[in-house]
Design an enzyme around this catalytic site. Structure first.
Site, PDB file in Angstrom:
ATOM      1  N   ASN A   1      25.849  75.086   6.242  1.00 13.73           N
ATOM      2  CA  ASN A   1      25.526  74.736   7.625  1.00 13.73           C
ATOM      3  C   ASN A   1      24.651  75.806   8.267  1.00 13.73           C
ATOM      4  OD1 ASN A   1      26.195  75.185  10.656  1.00 13.73           O
ATOM      5  ND2 ASN A   1      26.791  73.066  10.332  1.00 13.73           N
ATOM      6  N   GLU A   2      25.026  77.051   8.085  1.00 16.55           N
ATOM      7  CA  GLU A   2      24.289  78.150   8.723  1.00 16.55           C
ATOM      8  C   GLU A   2      22.863  78.240   8.197  1.00 16.55           C
ATOM      9  OE1 GLU A   2      25.094  82.848   9.937  1.00 16.55           O
ATOM     10  OE2 GLU A   2      26.440  81.812   8.531  1.00 16.55           O
TER      11      GLU A   2
ATOM     12  N   LEU B   1      25.555  57.928   4.212  1.00 13.72           N
ATOM     13  CA  LEU B   1      24.429  58.332   3.374  1.00 13.72           C
ATOM     14  C   LEU B   1      23.636  59.396   4.121  1.00 13.72           C
ATOM     15  CD1 LEU B   1      23.191  54.792   2.236  1.00 13.72           C
ATOM     16  CD2 LEU B   1      24.480  56.431   0.846  1.00 13.72           C
TER      17      LEU B   1
ATOM     18  N   GLU C   1      32.551  74.898  11.309  1.00 11.45           N
ATOM     19  CA  GLU C   1      32.311  75.737  12.471  1.00 11.45           C
ATOM     20  C   GLU C   1      32.796  75.024  13.732  1.00 11.45           C
ATOM     21  OE1 GLU C   1      31.186  78.858  11.960  1.00 11.45           O
ATOM     22  OE2 GLU C   1      31.293  78.245   9.857  1.00 11.45           O
TER      23      GLU C   1
ATOM     24  N   LEU D   1      21.303  57.251   9.833  1.00 10.24           N
ATOM     25  CA  LEU D   1      22.486  56.812  10.548  1.00 10.24           C
ATOM     26  C   LEU D   1      23.663  57.747  10.305  1.00 10.24           C
ATOM     27  CD1 LEU D   1      22.333  53.008   9.638  1.00 10.24           C
ATOM     28  CD2 LEU D   1      21.810  53.997  11.884  1.00 10.24           C
TER      29      LEU D   1
ATOM     30  N   THR E   1      35.839  77.124  -0.600  1.00  7.45           N
ATOM     31  CA  THR E   1      37.162  76.593  -0.908  1.00  7.45           C
ATOM     32  C   THR E   1      37.103  75.099  -1.165  1.00  7.45           C
ATOM     33  OG1 THR E   1      38.229  78.266   0.480  1.00  7.45           O
ATOM     34  CG2 THR E   1      39.506  76.291  -0.023  1.00  7.45           C
TER      35      THR E   1
ATOM     36  N   GLY F   1      30.377  78.257   0.904  1.00  9.71           N
ATOM     37  CA  GLY F   1      31.016  76.983   1.201  1.00  9.71           C
ATOM     38  C   GLY F   1      30.224  76.170   2.206  1.00  9.71           C
ATOM     39  N   ASP F   2      30.886  75.177   2.780  1.00  9.39           N
ATOM     40  CA  ASP F   2      30.215  74.280   3.727  1.00  9.39           C
ATOM     41  C   ASP F   2      29.701  75.021   4.955  1.00  9.39           C
ATOM     42  OD1 ASP F   2      30.566  71.662   2.419  1.00  9.39           O
ATOM     43  OD2 ASP F   2      32.691  72.074   2.677  1.00  9.39           O
ATOM     44  N   GLY F   3      30.422  76.062   5.393  1.00  6.23           N
ATOM     45  CA  GLY F   3      29.970  76.835   6.540  1.00  6.23           C
ATOM     46  C   GLY F   3      28.678  77.574   6.259  1.00  6.23           C
TER      47      GLY F   3
END
Length: 299
Positions: free
Chosen positions: A71-72, A215, A271, A220, A95, A66-68
């Site tokens: 990120n890691e 974006l 996180e 930005l 999820t 997932g997104d975590g």
């Protein structure tokens, strides 16, 4: 003769027994792709595997989760010298899959893995927090953060991304604003914020477009604050749909600083990070990511 791709898949331990993943890996290997697979067990595994990927000189490190997990892996890639930094591929298995969904990465496992190995490389931005933390998608604070961190795992398993919104409606009685000051280039604001969204990507909380104009390659961040004194479900819905509202403050800027009189918690791609002072800034063209040609997050 064209050489075949060489990649390493870092798979969230929860997905180790996923038969669809196993079949997708086998299909690529049958094509002649060299695809190493590593499974995470505890905090720090992803960084160790990214370091191994650099030694193996793979072209791509794939975040399978997932997104975590994304990120890691992205954060670990930033610790490598730019000259020895593989591209990032994404196999969405979480999820919410907020970043993958907003990038139009297919949720069908075989198609996603093919894209992660063979897709075009695009330079994308990352956001750095207090010089040592990163997020690729979004940092959220306030009521939204409490909801995403408190939503029960069983509810997420049954309802997926919709569980965050439903749990939020169930917890309306716990709404509490965060008092803070925010400043950036040509921007200053202070007051009580119920929801703080700082987007490199666009959506969080299981599909809610909190920063609908963000974006990932424009250098930005989109800042969006909900400052209403009373938060009704209809207002929350309008904000998550990206509609204009008098209770919303928004701007785009390359960096911002947040100061609070008490600890506040930001959710960085899932996180949590707590403190009283935050400096968040964009790192343009930080990493290469394999994305589809119809990715809406590219300017």
């Amino acid at each position: 003769m064209t050489s075949m791709p060489h990649a390493l898949l870092i798979l969230n331990g929860k997905e180790a027994g996923n038969q669809d993943v196993r079949c997708a890996v086998k299909n690529l290997r049958d094509e002649g792709v060299t695809l190493h697979v590593r499974v995470t067990w505890e905090q720090g595994d992803a960084k160790r595997y990214v370091d191994e990927a650099a030694i193996l000189a793979v072209e791509t490190v794939i975040a399978g989760g997932g997104d975590g997990t994304i990120n890691e892996v992205a954060s670990a890639l930033m610790a490598l010298p730019e000259s020895n930094r593989p591209s990032l591929g994404i196999l969405p298995l979480g999820t919410a899959n907020d970043f993958a969904t907003s990038c139009s990465i297919p949720l069908q496992i075989d198609n996603a893995l093919q894209l992660a190995v063979k897709g075009r490389e695009v330079a994308i931005d990352l956001a750095q927090v207090n010089d040592k933390h990163y997020f690729i998608n979004m940092a959220t604070g306030g009521f939204g953060t409490r909801i995403t961190t408190e939503t029960p795992e069983k509810l997420k398993a049954v309802l997926g991304g919709a569980s965050y919104f439903i749990h939020g409606l169930m917890r309306m009685d716990t709404i509490k604003a965060d008092s803070c000051e925010i400043r950036g280039p040509d921007f200053e604001w202070s007051g009580d914020a119920l929801v703080i969204g700082i987007g490199n990507g666009r959506q969080a909380g299981g599909g809610q477009p909190l920063c609908p104009d963000a974006l990932i390659n424009d250098g930005l961040l989109q800042l969006r604050l909900l400052i209403a004194e009373e938060l009704l479900p209809a207002l929350l819905s309008s904000v998550f749909r990206g509609e204009k509202n008098k209770n919303v403050v928004e701007t785009t800027l390359p960096w911002l600083e947040i100061t609070a009189p008490h600890d506040i918690t930001f959710n960085l791609d899932g996180e949590p990070l707590s403190g009283k002072n935050f400096r968040i800034e964009v790192i343009p063209n930080a990493i290469q990511c394999r994305l589809p040609p119809n990715c809406e997050l590219l300017g």
